[in-house]
Design a protein around this motif. Sequence first.
Motif, PDB file in Angstrom:
ATOM      1  N   ALA A 113       0.828  -1.201   0.000  1.00 19.73           N
ATOM      2  CA  ALA A 113       0.000   0.000   0.000  1.00 19.73           C
ATOM      3  C   ALA A 113       0.866   1.255   0.000  1.00 19.73           C
ATOM      4  N   ALA A 114       1.898   1.255   0.809  1.00 19.85           N
ATOM      5  CA  ALA A 114       2.787   2.415   0.903  1.00 19.85           C
ATOM      6  C   ALA A 114       3.458   2.727  -0.424  1.00 19.85           C
ATOM      7  N   ARG A 115       3.847   1.708  -1.146  1.00 24.34           N
ATOM      8  CA  ARG A 115       4.584   1.899  -2.405  1.00 24.34           C
ATOM      9  C   ARG A 115       3.721   2.478  -3.522  1.00 24.34           C
ATOM     10  N   THR A 116       2.410   2.507  -3.334  1.00 20.61           N
ATOM     11  CA  THR A 116       1.557   3.164  -4.336  1.00 20.61           C
ATOM     12  C   THR A 116       1.709   4.676  -4.267  1.00 20.61           C
ATOM     13  N   GLY A 117       2.217   5.182  -3.162  1.00 18.59           N
ATOM     14  CA  GLY A 117       2.355   6.621  -2.982  1.00 18.59           C
ATOM     15  C   GLY A 117       1.072   7.292  -2.509  1.00 18.59           C
ATOM     16  N   LYS A 118      -0.003   6.526  -2.379  1.00 16.38           N
ATOM     17  CA  LYS A 118      -1.277   7.076  -1.928  1.00 16.38           C
ATOM     18  C   LYS A 118      -1.250   7.299  -0.414  1.00 16.38           C
ATOM     19  N   MET A 119      -2.173   8.126   0.073  1.00 12.85           N
ATOM     20  CA  MET A 119      -2.337   8.258   1.511  1.00 12.85           C
ATOM     21  C   MET A 119      -2.874   6.941   2.063  1.00 12.85           C
ATOM     22  N   ILE A 120      -2.372   6.555   3.240  1.00 13.71           N
ATOM     23  CA  ILE A 120      -2.748   5.293   3.859  1.00 13.71           C
ATOM     24  C   ILE A 120      -3.448   5.573   5.186  1.00 13.71           C
ATOM     25  N   ASN A 121      -4.655   5.039   5.344  1.00  8.93           N
ATOM     26  CA  ASN A 121      -5.361   5.121   6.622  1.00  8.93           C
ATOM     27  C   ASN A 121      -5.312   3.742   7.263  1.00  8.93           C
ATOM     28  N   VAL A 122      -4.595   3.629   8.380  1.00  7.30           N
ATOM     29  CA  VAL A 122      -4.443   2.339   9.047  1.00  7.30           C
ATOM     30  C   VAL A 122      -5.331   2.297  10.284  1.00  7.30           C
ATOM     31  N   LYS A 123      -6.234   1.346  10.290  1.00  7.65           N
ATOM     32  CA  LYS A 123      -7.080   1.185  11.462  1.00  7.65           C
ATOM     33  C   LYS A 123      -6.319   0.418  12.551  1.00  7.65           C
ATOM     34  N   LYS A 124      -6.305   0.979  13.742  1.00  8.31           N
ATOM     35  CA  LYS A 124      -5.658   0.300  14.863  1.00  8.31           C
ATOM     36  C   LYS A 124      -6.432  -0.968  15.195  1.00  8.31           C
ATOM     37  N   ALA A 125      -5.704  -2.058  15.281  1.00 10.38           N
ATOM     38  CA  ALA A 125      -6.354  -3.337  15.562  1.00 10.38           C
ATOM     39  C   ALA A 125      -7.050  -3.319  16.911  1.00 10.38           C
ATOM     40  N   GLN A 126      -8.109  -4.099  17.009  1.00 11.03           N
ATOM     41  CA  GLN A 126      -8.867  -4.194  18.252  1.00 11.03           C
ATOM     42  C   GLN A 126      -8.038  -4.810  19.380  1.00 11.03           C
ATOM     43  N   PHE A 127      -6.893  -5.405  19.031  1.00 14.59           N
ATOM     44  CA  PHE A 127      -6.062  -6.072  20.029  1.00 14.59           C
ATOM     45  C   PHE A 127      -4.756  -5.324  20.311  1.00 14.59           C
ATOM     46  N   LEU A 128      -4.593  -4.125  19.751  1.00 13.54           N
ATOM     47  CA  LEU A 128      -3.366  -3.355  19.951  1.00 13.54           C
ATOM     48  C   LEU A 128      -3.592  -2.158  20.862  1.00 13.54           C
ATOM     49  N   ALA A 129      -2.560  -1.804  21.606  1.00 12.55           N
ATOM     50  CA  ALA A 129      -2.557  -0.550  22.356  1.00 12.55           C
ATOM     51  C   ALA A 129      -2.195   0.581  21.401  1.00 12.55           C
ATOM     52  N   PRO A 130      -2.584   1.814  21.696  1.00 17.10           N
ATOM     53  CA  PRO A 130      -2.284   2.932  20.789  1.00 17.10           C
ATOM     54  C   PRO A 130      -0.805   3.080  20.471  1.00 17.10           C
ATOM     55  N   GLU A 141       6.710   4.019   6.619  1.00 14.79           N
ATOM     56  CA  GLU A 141       7.772   4.999   6.364  1.00 14.79           C
ATOM     57  C   GLU A 141       8.971   4.353   5.678  1.00 14.79           C
ATOM     58  N   GLU A 142       9.323   3.147   6.100  1.00 16.47           N
ATOM     59  CA  GLU A 142      10.465   2.453   5.499  1.00 16.47           C
ATOM     60  C   GLU A 142      10.218   2.146   4.023  1.00 16.47           C
ATOM     61  N   ALA A 143       8.956   2.070   3.629  1.00 15.65           N
ATOM     62  CA  ALA A 143       8.613   1.846   2.220  1.00 15.65           C
ATOM     63  C   ALA A 143       8.556   3.159   1.441  1.00 15.65           C
ATOM     64  N   GLY A 144       8.891   4.263   2.106  1.00 15.23           N
ATOM     65  CA  GLY A 144       9.004   5.547   1.426  1.00 15.23           C
ATOM     66  C   GLY A 144       7.755   6.400   1.412  1.00 15.23           C
ATOM     67  N   ASN A 145       6.811   6.107   2.304  1.00 15.46           N
ATOM     68  CA  ASN A 145       5.554   6.854   2.308  1.00 15.46           C
ATOM     69  C   ASN A 145       5.315   7.466   3.684  1.00 15.46           C
ATOM     70  N   ARG A 146       5.088   8.770   3.714  1.00 15.35           N
ATOM     71  CA  ARG A 146       4.764   9.454   4.970  1.00 15.35           C
ATOM     72  C   ARG A 146       3.381  10.091   4.925  1.00 15.35           C
ATOM     73  N   ASN A 147       2.571   9.673   3.958  1.00 18.32           N
ATOM     74  CA  ASN A 147       1.182  10.136   3.881  1.00 18.32           C
ATOM     75  C   ASN A 147       0.310   9.149   4.660  1.00 18.32           C
ATOM     76  N   ILE A 148       0.290   9.321   5.974  1.00 21.31           N
ATOM     77  CA  ILE A 148      -0.292   8.322   6.872  1.00 21.31           C
ATOM     78  C   ILE A 148      -1.383   8.942   7.736  1.00 21.31           C
ATOM     79  N   MET A 149      -2.457   8.176   7.938  1.00 21.45           N
ATOM     80  CA  MET A 149      -3.480   8.497   8.921  1.00 21.45           C
ATOM     81  C   MET A 149      -3.641   7.272   9.812  1.00 21.45           C
ATOM     82  N   LEU A 150      -3.903   7.495  11.088  1.00 16.41           N
ATOM     83  CA  LEU A 150      -4.148   6.408  12.026  1.00 16.41           C
ATOM     84  C   LEU A 150      -5.602   6.472  12.472  1.00 16.41           C
ATOM     85  N   CYS A 151      -6.224   5.312  12.635  1.00 22.72           N
ATOM     86  CA  CYS A 151      -7.664   5.290  12.895  1.00 22.72           C
ATOM     87  C   CYS A 151      -7.995   4.498  14.157  1.00 22.72           C
ATOM     88  N   GLU A 152      -8.746   5.133  15.043  1.00 21.76           N
ATOM     89  CA  GLU A 152      -9.257   4.468  16.250  1.00 21.76           C
ATOM     90  C   GLU A 152     -10.607   3.843  15.947  1.00 21.76           C
TER      91      GLU A 152
END
Length: 258
Positions: A113-130, A141-152
């Motif tokens: 997803a990151a390598r497409t260069g598009k903005m990425i919205n990642v939903k936080k898993a129901q089993f992860l802490a923030p 970021e390591e894939a070269g993309n900093r267009n990131i959104m995080l989702c609760e």
Amino acid sequence: MGKFTLIAGPCVIESEENAIHIAREVKGIAERLDLDYYFKASFDKANRTSISSYRGPGIEEGIRILKNIKKTLNLKICTDVHEPWQAAEAAEAADLLQIPAFLCRQTDLLTAAARTGKMINVKKAQFLAPWDMENVIRKIEEAGNRNIMLCERGTAFGYNTLVVDMTGIVEMKKFGYPVVMDATHSVQKPGGKGMVSGGNRTYVEPLARAAVAAGADALFFEVHPDPEAALSDGPNMIRLDEFEALLERVIRVYEAVH
């Protein structure tokens, strides 16, 4: 103050006519309220509760429909990807690629997803802490993309229940990326009806208001003209004809906070 971001649409593409109708109606709402709008619909829901649940039209037909909506209504598009090979094809239509919560640690999916260069919205898993989302961010970021959104979208403690801790929004904002509140999936009761998920849309608006008060930069809603007849996630979806009034009340909270 910049425009507030709205991501909204049906859970899944049920038909081209239905998707266009919802997109057109929500676009009008977003224009009246001066919101930055992304139309969201899935071409395939690969994580439905049961094998018999409706999944969508599939990637080929789904992307065709999303491209048509993008062109016809001049809208930005958001859709999910579940497997790495889907990312490049979905990116032909999507401005925002969404990573489902259950898959947010899948390195190959995040990288594709990151390598497409598009903005990425990642939903936080129901089993992860923030704070666990830091490792997810680093993969993108390591894939070269900093267009990131995080989702609760809530945390699971079993027994078909999700709990939303608003401090998670505060914690994820520390990473320096916009934070989205998924107000409709957060009231879902996963598998709560046995063969399908349940939910309680009564709590959508209170959670949305609390999220913007806590600092959320964007809101995600699933909307439908007739949620009771929807083919996916009906119990937690907002009625299309009630959506504008709900948004007006939530945006008043956002404006007061800012």
